[in-house]
Scaffold this motif. Structure first.
Motif, short mmCIF file in Angstrom:
data_model
loop_
_atom_site.label_atom_id
_atom_site.label_comp_id
_atom_site.label_asym_id
_atom_site.label_seq_id
_atom_site.Cartn_x
_atom_site.Cartn_y
_atom_site.Cartn_z
N GLY A 190 -4.95 -4.58 2.40
CA GLY A 190 -3.83 -4.15 1.57
C GLY A 190 -4.14 -2.93 0.73
N GLY A 191 -5.40 -2.51 0.72
CA GLY A 191 -5.82 -1.36 -0.07
C GLY A 191 -6.66 -1.79 -1.26
N ILE A 192 -7.68 -1.01 -1.57
CA ILE A 192 -8.59 -1.34 -2.67
C ILE A 192 -7.84 -1.39 -4.00
CG2 ILE A 192 -10.62 -0.57 -3.97
CD1 ILE A 192 -11.22 -1.73 -1.16
N ASP A 193 -6.84 -0.53 -4.19
CA ASP A 193 -6.08 -0.56 -5.44
C ASP A 193 -5.38 -1.90 -5.64
OD1 ASP A 193 -4.44 0.14 -3.20
OD2 ASP A 193 -2.90 0.94 -4.55
N LYS A 194 -4.87 -2.47 -4.57
CA LYS A 194 -4.21 -3.79 -4.65
C LYS A 194 -5.24 -4.88 -4.91
CE LYS A 194 0.00 -2.36 -3.21
NZ LYS A 194 -0.18 -0.96 -3.02
N GLN A 233 -5.99 -4.83 -8.55
CA GLN A 233 -4.89 -5.41 -9.32
C GLN A 233 -4.89 -6.94 -9.24
OE1 GLN A 233 -1.83 -2.79 -7.40
NE2 GLN A 233 -0.96 -2.81 -9.46
N LEU A 234 -5.11 -7.48 -8.05
CA LEU A 234 -5.11 -8.93 -7.87
C LEU A 234 -6.26 -9.58 -8.64
CD1 LEU A 234 -4.19 -9.04 -4.09
CD2 LEU A 234 -2.72 -9.71 -6.00
N LEU A 235 -7.43 -8.98 -8.58
CA LEU A 235 -8.57 -9.52 -9.33
C LEU A 235 -8.31 -9.45 -10.83
CD1 LEU A 235 -11.53 -8.08 -7.21
CD2 LEU A 235 -10.77 -10.47 -7.34
N GLN A 236 -7.68 -8.38 -11.29
CA GLN A 236 -7.37 -8.26 -12.71
C GLN A 236 -6.33 -9.29 -13.15
OE1 GLN A 236 -6.43 -4.05 -12.88
NE2 GLN A 236 -8.52 -3.52 -13.45
#
Length: 179
Positions: free
Chosen positions: A151-155, A158-161
């Motif tokens: 899904g992309g490193i940026d996603k 966000q999910l981990l955050q």
């Protein structure tokens, strides 16, 4: 026949797919393997019971709650090896991470092998058709690198955050860096 439904989230549009009232797919828009299992006709049916329970699960998740996987009937399509990897993913606690190498060690033990390839695990993690719910975003590289999220490193960040993980402890490797 696959049934589809869209869900708007803070990380983008998520397409849900069901078959026989079980969730078989949840893909973030632009995901590398988006819809790769949809090999028969599809129909939009946004109010199926499985979609209603999945949307509620996702609502709770994005509110920072810790929804239980047992609330959903999941039926990801994949090889026995991939299913074994996905079962291990489901055991990673909310707000925690593990490594591809640790999963490879678990699989080696479960399959009575002396070792297992982290790259093979990475392939199975990457082909997870039920993103977020089967938490492949909780897998990182052995040296703390954030890698390998379809899904992309940026996603992934966000999910981990959302789960309260301090992502500052990790780094984004350059292309070609091993898991």
């Amino acid at each position: 026949m696959f049934y589809l439904c869209n869900y708007s989230s803070q990380i983008g549009l998520i397409t849900l797919a069901s078959q026989q009232n079980k969730l078989v797919g949840a893909w973030i828009e632009g995901e590398k393997y988006f819809g790769h299992i949809l090999n028969t006709p599809t129909e939009e049916k946004p109010n199926l019971p499985i979609f209603n329970s999945t949307k509620k699960w996702l609502d709770d998740y994005f509110l920072g709650k810790k929804p239980d996987l047992s609330q959903l009937e999941l039926a990801p399509n994949g090889t026995p090896f991939r299913h074994l990897v996905w079962e291990i993913l489901c055991e990673i606690p909310y707000g925690n991470v593990t490594t591809y190498g640790d999963i490879a060690k678990q699989i080696a033990i479960k399959t009575n092998k002396s070792s297992m390839s982290s790259q093979a695990v990475g392939g199975a993690v990457g082909h997870n058709p039920i993103s977020i719910i089967i938490p492949c975003h909780r897998v990182i590289g052995t040296k703390g690198n954030l890698t390998g999220y379809a899904g992309g490193i940026d996603k992934k960040i966000q999910l981990l955050q959302i789960e309260g993980v301090d992502t500052a402890q990790f780094f984004i490797p350059s292309k070609g860096t091993a898991l």
